[in-house]
Design a protein around this motif. Structure first.
Motif, PDB file in Angstrom:
ATOM      1  N   ARG A   1       0.804  -1.219   0.000  1.00  0.00           N
ATOM      2  CA  ARG A   1       0.000   0.000   0.000  1.00  0.00           C
ATOM      3  C   ARG A   1       0.839   1.272   0.000  1.00  0.00           C
ATOM      4  N   GLU A   2       2.065   1.183   0.439  1.00  0.00           N
ATOM      5  CA  GLU A   2       2.908   2.379   0.568  1.00  0.00           C
ATOM      6  C   GLU A   2       3.517   2.833  -0.760  1.00  0.00           C
ATOM      7  N   VAL A   3       3.548   1.964  -1.747  1.00  0.00           N
ATOM      8  CA  VAL A   3       4.187   2.289  -3.026  1.00  0.00           C
ATOM      9  C   VAL A   3       3.156   2.945  -3.941  1.00  0.00           C
ATOM     10  N   ARG A   4       3.530   4.061  -4.547  1.00  0.00           N
ATOM     11  CA  ARG A   4       2.658   4.797  -5.448  1.00  0.00           C
ATOM     12  C   ARG A   4       3.082   4.545  -6.901  1.00  0.00           C
ATOM     13  N   SER A   5       2.162   4.790  -7.807  1.00  0.00           N
ATOM     14  CA  SER A   5       2.431   4.539  -9.226  1.00  0.00           C
ATOM     15  C   SER A   5       3.490   5.470  -9.804  1.00  0.00           C
ATOM     16  N   ASP A   6       3.716   6.616  -9.179  1.00  0.00           N
ATOM     17  CA  ASP A   6       4.730   7.535  -9.700  1.00  0.00           C
ATOM     18  C   ASP A   6       6.097   7.318  -9.065  1.00  0.00           C
ATOM     19  N   PHE A   7       6.257   6.257  -8.277  1.00  0.00           N
ATOM     20  CA  PHE A   7       7.573   5.926  -7.742  1.00  0.00           C
ATOM     21  C   PHE A   7       8.398   5.335  -8.880  1.00  0.00           C
ATOM     22  N   CYS A   8       9.662   5.670  -8.937  1.00  0.00           N
ATOM     23  CA  CYS A   8      10.520   5.117  -9.978  1.00  0.00           C
ATOM     24  C   CYS A   8      11.682   4.381  -9.332  1.00  0.00           C
ATOM     25  N   SER A   9      12.275   3.480 -10.107  1.00  0.00           N
ATOM     26  CA  SER A   9      13.310   2.624  -9.562  1.00  0.00           C
ATOM     27  C   SER A   9      14.165   2.056 -10.680  1.00  0.00           C
ATOM     28  N   ASP A  10      15.424   1.801 -10.359  1.00  0.00           N
ATOM     29  CA  ASP A  10      16.299   1.102 -11.299  1.00  0.00           C
ATOM     30  C   ASP A  10      15.953  -0.380 -11.356  1.00  0.00           C
ATOM     31  N   GLU A  11      15.283  -0.901 -10.333  1.00  0.00           N
ATOM     32  CA  GLU A  11      14.995  -2.332 -10.250  1.00  0.00           C
ATOM     33  C   GLU A  11      13.570  -2.706 -10.626  1.00  0.00           C
ATOM     34  N   TRP A  12      12.616  -1.792 -10.487  1.00  0.00           N
ATOM     35  CA  TRP A  12      11.203  -2.098 -10.694  1.00  0.00           C
ATOM     36  C   TRP A  12      10.575  -1.134 -11.690  1.00  0.00           C
ATOM     37  N   VAL A  13       9.606  -1.624 -12.451  1.00  0.00           N
ATOM     38  CA  VAL A  13       8.864  -0.773 -13.385  1.00  0.00           C
ATOM     39  C   VAL A  13       7.370  -0.964 -13.111  1.00  0.00           C
ATOM     40  N   CYS A  14       6.648   0.140 -13.155  1.00  0.00           N
ATOM     41  CA  CYS A  14       5.215   0.129 -12.864  1.00  0.00           C
ATOM     42  C   CYS A  14       4.400  -0.094 -14.141  1.00  0.00           C
ATOM     43  N   PHE A  15       3.382  -0.924 -14.006  1.00  0.00           N
ATOM     44  CA  PHE A  15       2.392  -1.145 -15.059  1.00  0.00           C
ATOM     45  C   PHE A  15       1.011  -0.942 -14.448  1.00  0.00           C
ATOM     46  N   PHE A  16       0.104  -0.393 -15.236  1.00  0.00           N
ATOM     47  CA  PHE A  16      -1.294  -0.397 -14.852  1.00  0.00           C
ATOM     48  C   PHE A  16      -1.932  -1.637 -15.452  1.00  0.00           C
ATOM     49  N   ALA A  17      -2.972  -2.134 -14.834  1.00  0.00           N
ATOM     50  CA  ALA A  17      -3.627  -3.360 -15.297  1.00  0.00           C
ATOM     51  C   ALA A  17      -4.460  -3.127 -16.560  1.00  0.00           C
ATOM     52  N   TYR A  18      -4.808  -1.875 -16.843  1.00  0.00           N
ATOM     53  CA  TYR A  18      -5.732  -1.612 -17.943  1.00  0.00           C
ATOM     54  C   TYR A  18      -5.328  -2.240 -19.278  1.00  0.00           C
ATOM     55  N   PRO A  19      -4.102  -2.075 -19.776  1.00  0.00           N
ATOM     56  CA  PRO A  19      -3.788  -2.646 -21.092  1.00  0.00           C
ATOM     57  C   PRO A  19      -4.020  -4.157 -21.162  1.00  0.00           C
ATOM     58  N   PHE A  20      -3.842  -4.828 -20.042  1.00  0.00           N
ATOM     59  CA  PHE A  20      -4.018  -6.275 -20.021  1.00  0.00           C
ATOM     60  C   PHE A  20      -5.494  -6.650 -19.943  1.00  0.00           C
ATOM     61  N   SER A  21      -6.309  -5.729 -19.429  1.00  0.00           N
ATOM     62  CA  SER A  21      -7.756  -5.977 -19.362  1.00  0.00           C
ATOM     63  C   SER A  21      -8.406  -5.883 -20.737  1.00  0.00           C
ATOM     64  N   ILE A  22      -7.737  -5.249 -21.703  1.00  0.00           N
ATOM     65  CA  ILE A  22      -8.271  -5.163 -23.073  1.00  0.00           C
ATOM     66  C   ILE A  22      -7.564  -6.148 -24.000  1.00  0.00           C
ATOM     67  N   GLY A  23      -6.827  -7.079 -23.424  1.00  0.00           N
ATOM     68  CA  GLY A  23      -6.257  -8.164 -24.223  1.00  0.00           C
ATOM     69  C   GLY A  23      -4.810  -8.032 -24.640  1.00  0.00           C
ATOM     70  N   LEU A  24      -4.133  -6.956 -24.266  1.00  0.00           N
ATOM     71  CA  LEU A  24      -2.728  -6.832 -24.631  1.00  0.00           C
ATOM     72  C   LEU A  24      -1.880  -7.766 -23.770  1.00  0.00           C
ATOM     73  N   ARG A  25      -0.731  -8.130 -24.301  1.00  0.00           N
ATOM     74  CA  ARG A  25       0.215  -9.006 -23.610  1.00  0.00           C
ATOM     75  C   ARG A  25       1.594  -8.372 -23.701  1.00  0.00           C
ATOM     76  N   TYR A  26       2.426  -8.703 -22.718  1.00  0.00           N
ATOM     77  CA  TYR A  26       3.804  -8.213 -22.750  1.00  0.00           C
ATOM     78  C   TYR A  26       4.704  -9.346 -23.228  1.00  0.00           C
ATOM     79  N   PRO A  27       5.659  -9.100 -24.132  1.00  0.00           N
ATOM     80  CA  PRO A  27       6.029  -7.775 -24.649  1.00  0.00           C
ATOM     81  C   PRO A  27       4.989  -7.245 -25.633  1.00  0.00           C
ATOM     82  N   PHE A  28       4.815  -5.938 -25.578  1.00  0.00           N
ATOM     83  CA  PHE A  28       3.895  -5.297 -26.495  1.00  0.00           C
ATOM     84  C   PHE A  28       4.465  -5.383 -27.909  1.00  0.00           C
ATOM     85  N   SER A  29       3.623  -5.162 -28.879  1.00  0.00           N
ATOM     86  CA  SER A  29       4.038  -5.245 -30.292  1.00  0.00           C
ATOM     87  C   SER A  29       5.043  -4.132 -30.614  1.00  0.00           C
TER      88      SER A  29
END
Length: 192
Positions: A57-85
């Motif tokens: 709960r303490e981590v916000r979406s605008d936090f940045c890191s050399d080790e972690w990258v933030c994704f929102f769930a929305y693109p995957f809810s419309i059928g996209l998969r990673y890696p993106f095209s």
């Protein structure tokens, strides 16, 4: 290699830099919990071996890191998969946007254009997008596409999903393809 202390563990919040770009961070506390992460992993939206950061709960979406990258769930809810095209990746290469600062309507437009390209217009390039859309900031350094045409390519692509800003997760950069190349910080002015 030195061992990490407890405060420097792989999941430590100290590994994040707080960009402080959210207007109302208390309204954007993450609601994508560990059960959601398990379901996402099982969906096949990411390659096997991708490491997801446990819910925090303490981590916000605008936090940045050399080790972690933030994704929102929305693109995957419309059928996209990673890696993106390559088509979708090209949009992010040209604009410099982070996935986490891209509003749902942009994902909708990109996914629809990708289908149009595959079915009807194989020569369609993401570089053609500025003929009908411009990037526009929508507060908190988030961006959408603003139609500059009276006849937009994609109708009804302006509505954003409710509470989408609370549905995000972090993935370990070195556990998936191109993770190390993805932007670490949000940009504050978009490139068209």
């Amino acid at each position: 290699m030195a061992t990490r202390t407890r405060s420097q563990s792989a999941y430590s919040i100290s590994l994040f830099d707080k960009q402080n770009l959210l207007k109302e961070p208390s309204r954007e506390v993450c609601s994508f919990d560990n059960a959601d992460i398990v379901a996402l992993r099982a969906s096949g939206a990411f390659p096997a071996g991708t490491v997801f950061r446990p819910f925090d709960r303490e981590v916000r979406s605008d936090f940045c890191s050399d080790e972690w990258v933030c994704f929102f769930a929305y693109p995957f809810s419309i059928g996209l998969r990673y890696p993106f095209s390559p088509f979708i990746f090209r949009f992010f290469e040209l604009t410099g946007l982070s996935f986490a600062q891209t509003m749902p309507m942009v994902w909708h437009v990109l996914a629809t254009l990708e289908q149009i390209k595959a079915r009807h217009m194989p020569d369609l390039c993401i570089e053609d997008l500025p003929m009908v859309y411009r990037l526009r900031s929508h507060g908190s350094s988030r961006f959408l596409l603003f139609s500059i045409s009276k006849n937009p390519l994609i109708l009804k692509a302006t509505k954003n999903e409710d509470k989408w800003t609370r549905i995000f997760f972090f993935v370990k950069r070195d556990s998936f393809d191109r993770g190390s190349d993805l932007p670490k910080r949000w940009i504050t002015s978009g490139r068209t």
